[in-house]
Design an enzyme around this catalytic site. Structure first.
Site, PDB file in Angstrom:
ATOM      1  N   GLU A  34       0.765  -1.206  -0.132  1.00 32.83           N
ATOM      2  CA  GLU A  34       0.120   0.492  -0.070  1.00 32.83           C
ATOM      3  C   GLU A  34       0.588   1.809  -0.091  1.00 32.83           C
ATOM      4  O   GLU A  34       0.079   2.010   0.538  1.00 32.83           O
ATOM      5  CB  GLU A  34      -1.008   0.424   1.591  1.00 32.83           C
ATOM      6  CG  GLU A  34      -1.695  -1.089   1.369  1.00 32.83           C
ATOM      7  CD  GLU A  34      -2.834  -0.967  -0.059  1.00 32.83           C
ATOM      8  OE1 GLU A  34      -2.964  -0.009  -0.893  1.00 32.83           O
ATOM      9  OE2 GLU A  34      -3.770  -1.750  -0.581  1.00 32.83           O
ATOM     10  N   HIS A  40      -2.361   2.549   8.692  1.00 34.82           N
ATOM     11  CA  HIS A  40      -4.104   1.861   7.738  1.00 34.82           C
ATOM     12  C   HIS A  40      -3.873   0.154   8.673  1.00 34.82           C
ATOM     13  O   HIS A  40      -2.985  -0.308   8.675  1.00 34.82           O
ATOM     14  CB  HIS A  40      -3.208   0.987   6.487  1.00 34.82           C
ATOM     15  CG  HIS A  40      -4.822   0.361   6.095  1.00 34.82           C
ATOM     16  ND1 HIS A  40      -6.003   0.107   5.762  1.00 34.82           N
ATOM     17  CD2 HIS A  40      -4.374  -0.909   5.296  1.00 34.82           C
ATOM     18  CE1 HIS A  40      -6.445  -0.243   5.240  1.00 34.82           C
ATOM     19  NE2 HIS A  40      -5.834  -1.435   5.136  1.00 34.82           N
ATOM     20  N   HIS A  84      -6.854  -3.175  10.175  1.00 32.80           N
ATOM     21  CA  HIS A  84      -8.796  -3.662   9.630  1.00 32.80           C
ATOM     22  C   HIS A  84      -9.307  -2.974  11.335  1.00 32.80           C
ATOM     23  O   HIS A  84      -9.352  -4.374  11.871  1.00 32.80           O
ATOM     24  CB  HIS A  84      -8.606  -5.009   9.348  1.00 32.80           C
ATOM     25  CG  HIS A  84      -7.415  -4.891   8.180  1.00 32.80           C
ATOM     26  ND1 HIS A  84      -6.738  -6.384   7.373  1.00 32.80           N
ATOM     27  CD2 HIS A  84      -7.720  -4.214   7.530  1.00 32.80           C
ATOM     28  CE1 HIS A  84      -6.532  -5.358   6.813  1.00 32.80           C
ATOM     29  NE2 HIS A  84      -6.512  -5.178   5.867  1.00 32.80           N
ATOM     30  N   HIS A 136     -13.073  -2.932   4.552  1.00 33.57           N
ATOM     31  CA  HIS A 136     -11.856  -3.440   4.382  1.00 33.57           C
ATOM     32  C   HIS A 136     -11.091  -2.531   5.244  1.00 33.57           C
ATOM     33  O   HIS A 136     -10.784  -3.565   6.676  1.00 33.57           O
ATOM     34  CB  HIS A 136     -10.715  -3.215   2.486  1.00 33.57           C
ATOM     35  CG  HIS A 136      -9.973  -3.358   2.517  1.00 33.57           C
ATOM     36  ND1 HIS A 136      -8.726  -3.634   1.735  1.00 33.57           N
ATOM     37  CD2 HIS A 136      -8.862  -3.531   3.527  1.00 33.57           C
ATOM     38  CE1 HIS A 136      -7.829  -4.008   1.421  1.00 33.57           C
ATOM     39  NE2 HIS A 136      -7.142  -3.729   3.175  1.00 33.57           N
TER      40      HIS A 136
END
Length: 276
Positions: A117, A141, A143, A212
Site C-alpha cells: 500500500e 492503515h 482493519h 476492508h
C-alpha cells in the site's frame, strides 16, 4: 553505544504495531504504517545502513517527497512480529532527489520490500503535507473490526458515517471534527485506490475503505493511533446499540454545535446539516 534499533522512531513503530496487533486490528499481514522522518533523525545511525542500498522506482513521481526519509512496514509482514525482529519487518527508506524512487537504507532484510500500500501512503503523505504545512507525518492503515462492520449496515456516505460516529461517543467530534471520508470498494494495493484515498485525505484525516479497513493521518504515531482508536471505540458502541434495537435518543445537532464551540473546533458542516 546505541544502534538504530534504539532510535525513537524504531521504538515508536514497535509500540504502534504491537498495540494495533493487540487491539485485533492487524491479523496476519493486515495493515501498514509509515512515518515521515527528517534527515537529522536518521543521520546518527548511518553506520547501521546497508552498504549497498537497494533502489526501487515508484510507479509515479512524487516530487513533494524528494529527499524525504521514512520508516515503513514491510510487504507481507505481520505486525505481531515487528517487536521480535524489527530489521526484518521494518525499513528506513529515502526518496531520491526527484521523487522518482527510493533507496532502502536499513531493514527489510532478505530482499523484503515496503508495504504493497506504499502508493496510497506516499500519495496521502503528499496531500497531508500540503494541507497541514508538513505537520502530519504518519499514515496508518488497519482493519479496525467495528468500523468495517458498520460499512455493511450503514449507507456508505461520508456525512452519515461522520454523524453516527460523532453520536456514538462525545469525544469524537472533538478528535475528528473534519469527519470521516469513505470510498467505494476498490481493489487494494493499486495506484487507483491510492489516488482516491489521497484525494479524500484533502478533506478528512480518516478515510474508510468499505469491507476492508481504515486509513488515518496525524502528526505523531500516538495521535494517529488515537484517532483511529477513538473512531473504532465509537463504532463498537454503535454496533452494540444497533444490536439492541437502535438508538432511542442521541446527541442532537444543537448539542454537537455547542460541543464544537466549547473545544474550539469547526465540525464538518454537511454532517451537521444532515438531520436535526
Amino acid at each position: 553505544m546505541q544502534t538504530i534499533i534504539d532510535a525513537w522512531f524504531v521504538q515508536g513503530m514497535i509500540k504502534a504495531t504491537s498495540d494495533a496487533w493487540l487491539k485485533g486490528w492487524d491479523e496476519r499481514n493486515g495493515g501498514n504504517l509509515t512515518l515521515r522522518l527528517d534527515e537529522a533523525d536518521i543521520e546518527p545511525y548511518a553506520a547501521d545502513f546497508h552498504a549497498k542500498p537497494r533502489y526501487i522506482a515508484l510507479s509515479q513521481p512524487m516530487p513533494i517527497l524528494a529527499n524525504q526519509p521514512f520508516i515503513v512496514t514491510g510487504s507481507g509482514k505481520f505486525f505481531r512480529n515487528v517487536q521480535l525482529d524489527p530489521a526484518a519487518n521494518l525499513g528506513v527508506v529515502k526518496v531520491d532527489s526527484d521523487g522518482a524512487g527510493y533507496h532502502i537504507l536499513w531493514g527489510l532484510t532478505e530482499d523484503a520490500v515496503p508495504t504493497s500500500e506504499l502508493p496510497a501512503h506516499f500519495l496521502s503523505h503528499s496531500e497531508r503535507i500540503k494541507l497541514t504545512g508538513g505537520k502530519d507525518r504518519v499514515i496508518m492503515h488497519c482493519h479496525a473490526t467495528n468500523l468495517i462492520a458498520l460499512t455493511y449496515v450503514l449507507e456508505n456516505h461520508s456525512d452519515l458515517f461522520t454523524r453516527k460516529l460523532w453520536e456514538g461517543s462525545t469525544e469524537c467530534l472533538v478528535v475528528f471534527p473534519d469527519g470521516v471520508g469513505i470510498l467505494p470498494w476498490m481493489v487494494p494495493g493499486t495506484d487507483e485506490i491510492g489516488q482516491a484515498t489521497a484525494e479524500t485525505m484533502q478533506k478528512h484525516s480518516l478515510v474508510l475503505w468499505p469491507f476492508h479497513g481504515v486509513f488515518g493521518s496525524g502528526p505523531t504515531l500516538d495521535e494517529t493511533f488515537g484517532l483511529i482508536d477513538t473512531a473504532e471505540k465509537s463504532a463498537e458502541v454503535l454496533v452494540k446499540v444497533l444490536s439492541m434495537g437502535g438508538m432511542k435518543q442521541t446527541i442532537t445537532r444543537e448539542e454537537l454545535i455547542a460541543l464544537g464551540k466549547r473545544f474550539n473546533v469547526q465540525p464538518l458542516q454537511s454532517a451537521l446539516d444532515l438531520y436535526p
